[in-house]
Scaffold this motif. Structure first.
Motif, PDB file in Angstrom:
ATOM      1  N   ASP A 103     -10.320 -15.326  -2.275  1.00 26.81           N
ATOM      2  CA  ASP A 103      -9.595 -14.098  -1.972  1.00 26.81           C
ATOM      3  C   ASP A 103     -10.540 -13.004  -1.487  1.00 26.81           C
ATOM      4  OD1 ASP A 103      -7.227 -15.267  -2.656  1.00 26.81           O
ATOM      5  OD2 ASP A 103      -7.201 -14.481  -4.706  1.00 26.81           O
ATOM      6  N   ILE A 104     -11.706 -12.906  -2.113  1.00 28.82           N
ATOM      7  CA  ILE A 104     -12.685 -11.902  -1.713  1.00 28.82           C
ATOM      8  C   ILE A 104     -13.182 -12.181  -0.296  1.00 28.82           C
ATOM      9  CG2 ILE A 104     -15.036 -11.071  -2.145  1.00 28.82           C
ATOM     10  CD1 ILE A 104     -12.992  -9.855  -4.013  1.00 28.82           C
ATOM     11  N   ARG A 111     -10.519 -11.215   2.193  1.00 28.19           N
ATOM     12  CA  ARG A 111     -10.424  -9.756   2.267  1.00 28.19           C
ATOM     13  C   ARG A 111     -11.584  -9.182   3.080  1.00 28.19           C
ATOM     14  NH1 ARG A 111      -7.068  -7.548  -1.750  1.00 28.19           N
ATOM     15  NH2 ARG A 111      -6.703  -5.323  -1.402  1.00 28.19           N
ATOM     16  N   TYR A 135      -8.064 -20.019   7.245  1.00 25.31           N
ATOM     17  CA  TYR A 135      -7.076 -19.009   6.876  1.00 25.31           C
ATOM     18  C   TYR A 135      -6.126 -18.814   8.057  1.00 25.31           C
ATOM     19  CZ  TYR A 135      -5.129 -14.374   5.826  1.00 25.31           C
ATOM     20  OH  TYR A 135      -4.288 -13.323   5.602  1.00 25.31           O
ATOM     21  N   GLU A 166       0.823  -1.200   0.000  1.00 26.01           N
ATOM     22  CA  GLU A 166       0.000   0.000   0.000  1.00 26.01           C
ATOM     23  C   GLU A 166       0.857   1.249   0.000  1.00 26.01           C
ATOM     24  OE1 GLU A 166      -3.637   1.754   2.716  1.00 26.01           O
ATOM     25  OE2 GLU A 166      -2.091   0.525   3.617  1.00 26.01           O
ATOM     26  N   LEU A 193     -10.906  -9.872   6.798  1.00 31.33           N
ATOM     27  CA  LEU A 193      -9.909  -8.967   7.365  1.00 31.33           C
ATOM     28  C   LEU A 193     -10.494  -7.577   7.589  1.00 31.33           C
ATOM     29  CD1 LEU A 193      -6.816 -10.009   5.214  1.00 31.33           C
ATOM     30  CD2 LEU A 193      -7.253 -10.589   7.602  1.00 31.33           C
ATOM     31  N   ALA A 194     -11.364  -7.148   6.675  1.00 34.09           N
ATOM     32  CA  ALA A 194     -12.006  -5.838   6.829  1.00 34.09           C
ATOM     33  C   ALA A 194     -13.033  -5.857   7.958  1.00 34.09           C
ATOM     34  CB  ALA A 194     -12.670  -5.431   5.513  1.00 34.09           C
ATOM     35  N   ASP A 228      -1.443 -16.584   4.717  1.00 39.43           N
ATOM     36  CA  ASP A 228      -1.076 -15.303   4.125  1.00 39.43           C
ATOM     37  C   ASP A 228       0.304 -15.416   3.508  1.00 39.43           C
ATOM     38  OD1 ASP A 228       0.499 -15.374   6.348  1.00 39.43           O
ATOM     39  OD2 ASP A 228      -0.279 -13.557   7.263  1.00 39.43           O
ATOM     40  N   ILE A 270     -14.048  -3.213  -0.617  1.00 36.46           N
ATOM     41  CA  ILE A 270     -14.084  -4.029   0.600  1.00 36.46           C
ATOM     42  C   ILE A 270     -13.154  -3.444   1.651  1.00 36.46           C
ATOM     43  CG2 ILE A 270     -13.449  -6.282   1.539  1.00 36.46           C
ATOM     44  CD1 ILE A 270     -14.442  -7.496  -1.114  1.00 36.46           C
ATOM     45  N   ASP A 271     -11.959  -3.068   1.239  1.00 34.76           N
ATOM     46  CA  ASP A 271     -11.011  -2.476   2.189  1.00 34.76           C
ATOM     47  C   ASP A 271     -11.573  -1.196   2.797  1.00 34.76           C
ATOM     48  OD1 ASP A 271      -9.304  -4.525   1.552  1.00 34.76           O
ATOM     49  OD2 ASP A 271      -8.059  -3.335   0.204  1.00 34.76           O
ATOM     50  N   LYS A 278     -12.179  -4.999  -4.703  1.00 36.05           N
ATOM     51  CA  LYS A 278     -11.268  -5.216  -3.573  1.00 36.05           C
ATOM     52  C   LYS A 278     -11.020  -3.923  -2.806  1.00 36.05           C
ATOM     53  CE  LYS A 278      -8.894  -9.229  -5.515  1.00 36.05           C
ATOM     54  NZ  LYS A 278      -7.598  -9.810  -5.945  1.00 36.05           N
ATOM     55  N   GLN A 279     -10.851  -2.826  -3.533  1.00 33.48           N
ATOM     56  CA  GLN A 279     -10.663  -1.543  -2.866  1.00 33.48           C
ATOM     57  C   GLN A 279     -11.899  -1.185  -2.043  1.00 33.48           C
ATOM     58  OE1 GLN A 279      -9.081   0.016  -6.927  1.00 33.48           O
ATOM     59  NE2 GLN A 279      -8.715   1.637  -5.443  1.00 33.48           N
TER      60      GLN A 279
END
Length: 591
Positions: free
Chosen positions: A411-412, A415, A452, A35, A418-419, A572, A385-386, A382-383
């Motif tokens: 992957d989604i 993500r 995960y 990032e 994690l969010a 990860d 979701i973050d 993805k952005q």
């Protein structure tokens, strides 16, 4: 003795600087390495001093006109690499007593200063000479902008040749300092951090596959480094003038400070910047907003600027990122103009307008971002979701993420997890096992079963599916699974039709085996049984075995591989700080 000290310090500095060549892997506990690449490209420093020319902030439009970023460079973005020596305890005959004499003398003094190391009354020399301990070199990187008490990962490597394995050990007695090599010799700085915690020797390769061979003499302590003092970030004027420095100080404080100022013009050429608590989890974003903030804070000017920036969104090649950050720097004054773009049929316009609104606290903007998060065809999924993950004050953002947990894309789903973890949403049930052995997240989802595992930042396991259970037959360890000489303390078996797992645990210190213990087939309950602290219920049956984190994840990986656990197993990504998967050199980034 002085020559010996100099030579050995030169060796450890070499380990720190050439960590990859030495086989030591470093990770920043605060995360977000990639990032920062975008930000680093804009504000790269030249060595330890700020660049003599303005940072590279090119834009065809008005996004950067009249901004603070055109007047300053940023000092203090470099991560500080620190190193030291420590002692790993609890190894039970896999440690060693050999190593550099100067390190041994240092650790003897530390043991004498600290009570509680080794058996009561045991002389320090016996603690060091035991096969239950190992002397290790420790390295880590303190992130930019770190506050006192912030944590980061550290890498460790056994000294000497006797130590066979660090698996199951615990790092103690480690001060981390800055070392510098000069023509006059090695300079040792003051203690900037300490390190302690359970050692994690990953049983997987960088791609998350079970590794046939692992170097058991190297490992990590996840979030084991603890900073002792805050790190300062400073804005350096490219044309030092006190009047301009004061303008920048006043503008930053009026736009971003709360009750206490965060910017202080200490000289005509510099402004000290103390990141607010609200920005500590998103340091990059906060600094980018500061750099996109105009010196002129007049309301009429800002309203006109917001209109101009929104007009630029409809250009053939709009600079979405620059425009979005510039609008965020303006603040809520610009929201009426931003909202007009929420319904745009252009994905880029609607997402960046929605993201700007969301970051400024607008619920309608959040709903726009949520639509992108749910849409498999959105290029900004993805952005989105973050972004929803950072909207912790909006419960609707958490609910939007909860729905994405059931997506078909692994992957989604990860993500989204994690969010959502930042929201303390009831869809994620969290439990800390055995103080700091591991964190277990149980996720309520109707999607396919998934496990995960984190290998950086924190020892953490996420189980997607509360009903996930083992399907016998089961066997661990499997002699075909790996050949790295790793010593296991846990044996699991189950025959076809069994309603429980049979577990035998060998005491690491005494070597005595437990009787056959019955463990649940529900995966989450099995992890709790294995990883939680040792204790007995009223019937004198164990409720936890305190199996080390590395062995718990090894067990899960093996059972998933055999489909005893019908779930995908994902770890990860572990990438060294100097190489990505393609082998190209990576730029050093900061957070």
């Amino acid at each position: 003795m002085r020559v010996a000290v100099r030579n050995h310090l030169r060796w450890i500095v070499g380990v720190c600087i050439g960590g990859v060549a030495a086989g030591v892997v470093f990770f920043a506990g605060c995360g977000g390495q990639e990032e920062w690449d975008q930000f680093w490209d804009k504000f790269r420093e030249k060595g330890e001093q700020p660049a003599p020319t303005p940072p590279v902030m090119n834009s065809r439009g008005k996004g950067l006109q009249g901004t603070i970023g055109q007047l300053v460079t940023v000092d203090g973005l470099q991560m500080i690499q620190v190193s030291g020596y420590g002692l790993v305890t609890g190894l039970v005959d896999t440690g060693g007593s050999d190593g550099p004499e100067i390190v041994k003398q240092y650790l003897v003094k530390e043991i004498r200063r600290n009570q509680g190391i080794g058996e009561p009354g045991m002389p320090a020399e016996e603690v060091i000479g035991s096969r239950d301990t190992a002397m290790v070199a420790v390295t880590g990187r303190i992130p930019a902008g770190a506050k006192k008490g912030d944590r980061f990962d550290v890498g460790i490597e056994a000294l000497g040749t006797q130590t066979k394995s660090l698996v199951g050990g615990r790092l103690v007695l480690c001060d981390l300092k800055l070392f510098a090599e000069t023509p006059q010799g090695i300079i040792e700085g003051k203690t900037l951090a300490t390190a302690t915690g359970p050692v994690f020797v990953s049983p997987f390769d960088r791609a998350g596959r079970p590794a046939s061979k692992v170097d058991l003499r190297r490992g990590m302590v996840l979030s084991g480094g603890i900073t002792k003092e805050p790190r300062r970030i400073r804005l350096m004027l490219t044309d030092p003038r006190y009047s301009v420095a004061e303008q920048i100080e006043n503008r930053i404080n009026s736009r971003y400070a709360g009750l206490e100022p965060i910017a202080d013009a200490t000289s005509p050429g510099s402004i000290d910047l103390d990141l607010p608590v609200s920005a500590m989890e998103q340091k990059r974003l906060f600094l980018e907003r500061v750099m996109h903030t105009t010196l002129n804070g007049n309301t009429a000017f800002l309203e006109e600027r917001a209109r101009d920036l929104c007009d630029e969104l409809v250009d053939l090649e709009p600079e979405y990122e620059v425009i979005g950050l510039a609008l965020e720097a303006i603040g809520k004054i610009g929201l009426p103009m931003v909202r007009k773009n929420y319904a745009s049929e252009q994905p880029g316009i609607s997402f960046y307008a929605g993201r700007t609104g969301l970051r400024l606290g607008d619920r309608e903007g959040m709903r726009v971002v949520a639509r992108h998060a749910r849409n498999p065809r959105s290029p900004y999924r993805k952005q989105a979701i973050d972004e929803l993950g950072w909207a912790i004050e909006m419960s609707a953002a958490g609910e939007a993420l909860r729905k994405v947990l059931d997506d078909e894309d692994t992957d989604i789903r990860i993500r989204a997890y994690l969010a959502l973890r930042r929201h303390r949403n009831p869809a994620i049930e969290t439990r800390v096992l055995d103080e700091d052995n591991l964190i277990l997240d149980l996720i309520d989802t109707t999607g396919p079963y998934l496990i995960y595992v984190q290998r950086v930042g924190a020892p953490r396991i996420a189980i997607f599916g509360k009903r996930m259970r083992c399907n016998p037959p089961a066997l661990f360890p499997d002699i075909d699974y790996r050949e790295d000489g790793r010593e296991y303390f846990t044996t699991l078996t189950a025959e076809l039709g069994d309603d429980r797992m049979t577990v035998i645990y060998r005491n690491r210190r005494s070597g005595l085996q437990s009787p056959r213990l019955r463990a649940p087939l529900i995966v989450a309950d099995l992890v709790r049984f294995l990883g939680d602290r040792f204790s007995l219920d009223d019937d004198k049956n164990p409720t936890g075995l305190a199996v080390p984190y590395s062995e718990v994840v090894d067990i899960l990986g093996a059972l998933c591989k055999r489909q005893t656990i019908p779930a995908d197993f994902v770890t990860d990504e572990m990438i060294t700080e100097s190489e990505d998967e393609s082998g190209r050199e990576r730029r050093e980034t900061e957070y």
